[in-house]
Design an enzyme around this catalytic site. Sequence first.
Site, PDB file in Angstrom:
ATOM      1  N   SER A 146       0.796  -1.226   0.000  1.00  0.00           N
ATOM      2  CA  SER A 146       0.000   0.000   0.000  1.00  0.00           C
ATOM      3  C   SER A 146       0.826   1.272   0.000  1.00  0.00           C
ATOM      4  O   SER A 146       0.329   2.325  -0.398  1.00  0.00           O
ATOM      5  CB  SER A 146      -0.939   0.008   1.216  1.00  0.00           C
ATOM      6  OG  SER A 146      -0.197  -0.012   2.422  1.00  0.00           O
ATOM      7  N   HIS A 151      -5.274  -3.816  -2.608  1.00  0.00           N
ATOM      8  CA  HIS A 151      -4.841  -2.930  -3.697  1.00  0.00           C
ATOM      9  C   HIS A 151      -4.579  -3.673  -5.005  1.00  0.00           C
ATOM     10  O   HIS A 151      -4.000  -3.094  -5.923  1.00  0.00           O
ATOM     11  CB  HIS A 151      -3.596  -2.156  -3.271  1.00  0.00           C
ATOM     12  CG  HIS A 151      -3.836  -1.207  -2.151  1.00  0.00           C
ATOM     13  ND1 HIS A 151      -4.411   0.041  -2.337  1.00  0.00           N
ATOM     14  CD2 HIS A 151      -3.608  -1.323  -0.818  1.00  0.00           C
ATOM     15  CE1 HIS A 151      -4.513   0.649  -1.162  1.00  0.00           C
ATOM     16  NE2 HIS A 151      -4.034  -0.154  -0.230  1.00  0.00           N
ATOM     17  N   LYS A 195     -12.127   0.127  -1.983  1.00  0.00           N
ATOM     18  CA  LYS A 195     -11.109   0.731  -2.842  1.00  0.00           C
ATOM     19  C   LYS A 195     -11.579   0.629  -4.291  1.00  0.00           C
ATOM     20  O   LYS A 195     -12.357   1.462  -4.739  1.00  0.00           O
ATOM     21  CB  LYS A 195      -9.757   0.083  -2.571  1.00  0.00           C
ATOM     22  CG  LYS A 195      -9.256   0.401  -1.146  1.00  0.00           C
ATOM     23  CD  LYS A 195      -7.938  -0.217  -0.831  1.00  0.00           C
ATOM     24  CE  LYS A 195      -7.404   0.261   0.524  1.00  0.00           C
ATOM     25  NZ  LYS A 195      -8.228  -0.122   1.666  1.00  0.00           N
TER      26      LYS A 195
END
Length: 403
Positions: free
Chosen positions: A191, A219, A250
């Site tokens: 990250s 991610h 996300k």
Amino acid sequence: MDFNNTNDAVTRRIKAMTDRIHNLKTHDLYFYNQPVEEMLPGNKVLVRGREMGMYASYSYLGLVGHPRINEAAKKAVDKFGTGTNGVRTLAGTLTIHTELEETIANFKHAEAAITYTSGYATNLTVISTMMGRGDYVFSDKINHASIVDGCLMSGAEFRRFRHNDMEHLEGLLKNAPSDVAKLVIADSVFSMDGDIIDLPKVVELCKKYNAWLMIDEAHSLGVLGEKGTGIEEHFNLYGEIDIKMGTLSKTIPSVGGYVAAKQEIITYLRHASRAYIFSAALPPAQAAAANEAFKVILDEPWRLERLNQNTKQFIGGLKSLGFDTLLTETAIVPVLCGEDDMAFAMTRECQHNDVFVLPVVSPAVQEGLARLRATVTAAHEPSEIERAMDIIGVAGKKLGLVK
């Protein structure tokens, strides 16, 4: 509590933090917790009455505000209301929850899935439910804080291996007792640095030393793989990860976290993990939005193509300007600044010129490695990326960060 007449450790910690924040604000260097007034087209935002290009968003595929996803959320509110009747185990489970978990399982090529109310809670509860005293957990040095906290909470023997250093990991595995339960945990895309875990080697070591493998795909979902399904697709290693963890906040424009795994593991977590048993269920609108988002990813592959193009443009452009972007190869692009003060000053220069970036400083990263943690998405136009890089470049030259 009277702060003026108390000087215990708690008071000193509070004072140190408030003094630091006050000093930053005094010098126009504090940019955290800024309310976004409106989300605008083209990945722009309205902040303090100013239109800014957003380069701190995790919406990698630009799905925030997608009409299909918005409509799914609205229909869920009409059907179920805005909340639930409590925890999932009792009266809180809705059909949209089970549909979402089936969608996730199919998307992640797993037998089953379970959802939680946040990504942080997911790592915390899953690790501490799977592992306990006498077990061993092995975690990459720069894993998510939620992984670290889950390892500590589990009570297991906690070993951290140097970042993406497979020789160090093997040494730690080799030195662990052969008859204990072992779990290796790593982010798929890190990250803060944007690089990718060496999954093939991790899989090899887990097999060699009989260790479970858990990968945090916060991610990488919608970022890695030809279809955006994640790190297994990226390396063509389907079925090699025991616990596939990810977030719904996300690339997926909702809130929550999930784990996809074999049915037996999910059944165990559903009846043993405290964050599932004792937390209220995901609100219907958020579950429906997440459910539809997974389908949109598969239906609109052009978004991933655009993301990859934008990522190459952003990384390549910043490098050509003289910035150190570490080893990133994804949409997370660290712009190394060195000392904390430089990262704060770079943020000030960029935001004053309507490029919304944010600093990441110690202790979130090692001292001397403060950075702008910039992100690029599928919603950015190439011309806007060029403008953002120009602004970052001018700021870097003004402050002496680059020549």
